[in-house]
Structure formats: structure tokens, C-alpha cells
Design a protein around this motif. Sequence first.
Motif, PDB file in Angstrom:
ATOM      1  N   ASP A  31       0.865  -1.180   0.000  1.00  0.00           N
ATOM      2  CA  ASP A  31       0.000   0.000   0.000  1.00  0.00           C
ATOM      3  C   ASP A  31       0.900   1.228   0.000  1.00  0.00           C
ATOM      4  N   ARG A  32       0.558   2.214  -0.806  1.00  0.00           N
ATOM      5  CA  ARG A  32       1.379   3.423  -0.905  1.00  0.00           C
ATOM      6  C   ARG A  32       0.754   4.564  -0.108  1.00  0.00           C
ATOM      7  N   ASN A 172       1.139   2.049  13.041  1.00  0.00           N
ATOM      8  CA  ASN A 172      -0.309   2.166  13.151  1.00  0.00           C
ATOM      9  C   ASN A 172      -1.048   1.289  12.148  1.00  0.00           C
ATOM     10  N   MET A 173      -0.421   1.046  11.001  1.00  0.00           N
ATOM     11  CA  MET A 173      -1.025   0.168   9.996  1.00  0.00           C
ATOM     12  C   MET A 173      -0.673  -1.295  10.238  1.00  0.00           C
ATOM     13  N   GLU A 174       0.122  -1.541  11.285  1.00  0.00           N
ATOM     14  CA  GLU A 174       0.504  -2.899  11.685  1.00  0.00           C
ATOM     15  C   GLU A 174       1.176  -3.655  10.537  1.00  0.00           C
ATOM     16  N   ARG A 175       2.162  -2.990   9.931  1.00  0.00           N
ATOM     17  CA  ARG A 175       2.942  -3.615   8.864  1.00  0.00           C
ATOM     18  C   ARG A 175       4.369  -3.837   9.359  1.00  0.00           C
ATOM     19  N   ALA A 235       2.899  -6.127   2.913  1.00  0.00           N
ATOM     20  CA  ALA A 235       1.558  -6.713   3.011  1.00  0.00           C
ATOM     21  C   ALA A 235       1.222  -7.156   4.428  1.00  0.00           C
ATOM     22  N   ASN A 236       2.235  -7.441   5.244  1.00  0.00           N
ATOM     23  CA  ASN A 236       1.950  -7.897   6.607  1.00  0.00           C
ATOM     24  C   ASN A 236       3.028  -7.402   7.562  1.00  0.00           C
TER      25      ASN A 236
END
Length: 236
Positions: A31-32, A172-175, A235-236
Amino acid sequence: MKLQTLARTGLLSGLLLISGHSFAAEESSYDRISFAVSAEKEVENDVLTATLFASQTGQNTNELADTVNKDISWAMDIAQQENKIENRTLGYTTNPVYKNGRVDGWQVRQNIELKSKDSKVLSGMLGQLQQKLRVQSIAYSISTEVRQATEESLISEALASFKNRAAQVQANMERSEYRVVRLDIQTGGNFPQPMFRGARAEGMMMADAAPTAPNLNAGKQKVKVSVNAQIELSAN
């Protein structure tokens, strides 16, 4: 022959399938995120630039030019004696003066520019030169060396803010990680700040006593560095 053709076709189809699958997987894995950060600092103006002019209006252009040339030569001789002041001559113009739609005379004019880091020295010089010249404008700015040193410090500060912001987004995006897609660094500021602009002389310059030397206050201005960035999250 048919077997060879079928084999080649199958191999090509397999390669295209694998390539397409890899490309799709790569495109969908991230994700960008785009964002901007900045850093700024107020800096003392340390360079003073003054523009002065000699101007004469009348009928005889030769006499007018001779007077202006002598006044400019007189001013430059004085200015060149002070090693703390940079000096140069600027534009020279001869323009018609109109009255009731007709040429009624001529105006001859030339400018000089004085630049210094010592406001006291330049202020005294301006007071002296105003015996024959007039001040058109005075402006302060930041010297090249001060601006570059300030920008280098602000770039480090802005990049540190970028790293903190990117890490915050990632957490915060848990990546698990991110990578930088685009990073643009822009600098701004250091626009000359006018302090004084004199009225344009339309008539004959008077040879009266020189005005009092101007009181100069450098002041400050902001130097700013902006970082526009785009990152890709895993992605993760």
C-alpha cells in the motif's frame, strides 16, 4: 514439427503465466502512503543591499549626461575606498519628459548598487553619498553561506521527521516494514526584504545638504525545508 511447436507454445504460455502472476503479486503486496514534513528556522538577515541613483532633467542631453556621469564617478570613487562594501553600476537611461502630450525635455538617470554585511559602515556610506545621489531602495537578505549552513541543518531535521512519520504510519497500519518510493527535498526562503523605497525623482536633483544617514535594523526571516515523500507498506 507439430510437437516442437506445441512445446514452444506451452513453454511461452507458462512463462507469461508465471511473469503475470509475479507482477500481480508484487503490485498487490504493498500500500502506498504519501505525506509531507518540514523544518524551519528564523535566521538573522546579514546582508544589506542599497540602490542609489543620480538623475538630471532638462533640455540638453549632453549636459545632463555629463552631470550624471560625474555624480556617479564621484560616488563610486568614495564607495571603492571601503573594502567592506561591494559596489557596481546598474542601468543607464535617457527618457523623454512629456508635457501636454509633447516632449518637453529629457531625464538622464543611472543607478548604483552597494552591498555589505556591516550595516553601520553602509549606513554611514549612504549618508555621505546622499550629498549628490538619492536612495531608491534598501533591502536585507541572508548571505549564501549562512543560508546553505541553515539549510543543511534543516534538511537533517526534516529527514529525521520523515523517518519518525514513516515509522508511525508503519506501526499504526501494523505492517512489518516499509520502503521509500519517492523523496523530494525542497528549500525556500531568503527573499530580499525591502526596508525603504524612495520616490522616483522627476525634477532636477537639488545640491543641498546630505540627509541624515538612515537607521538600519536587519530583522529576521524564515528559512524552510520541506520533504514530500511516498512510502510503500509491506503486506503484513
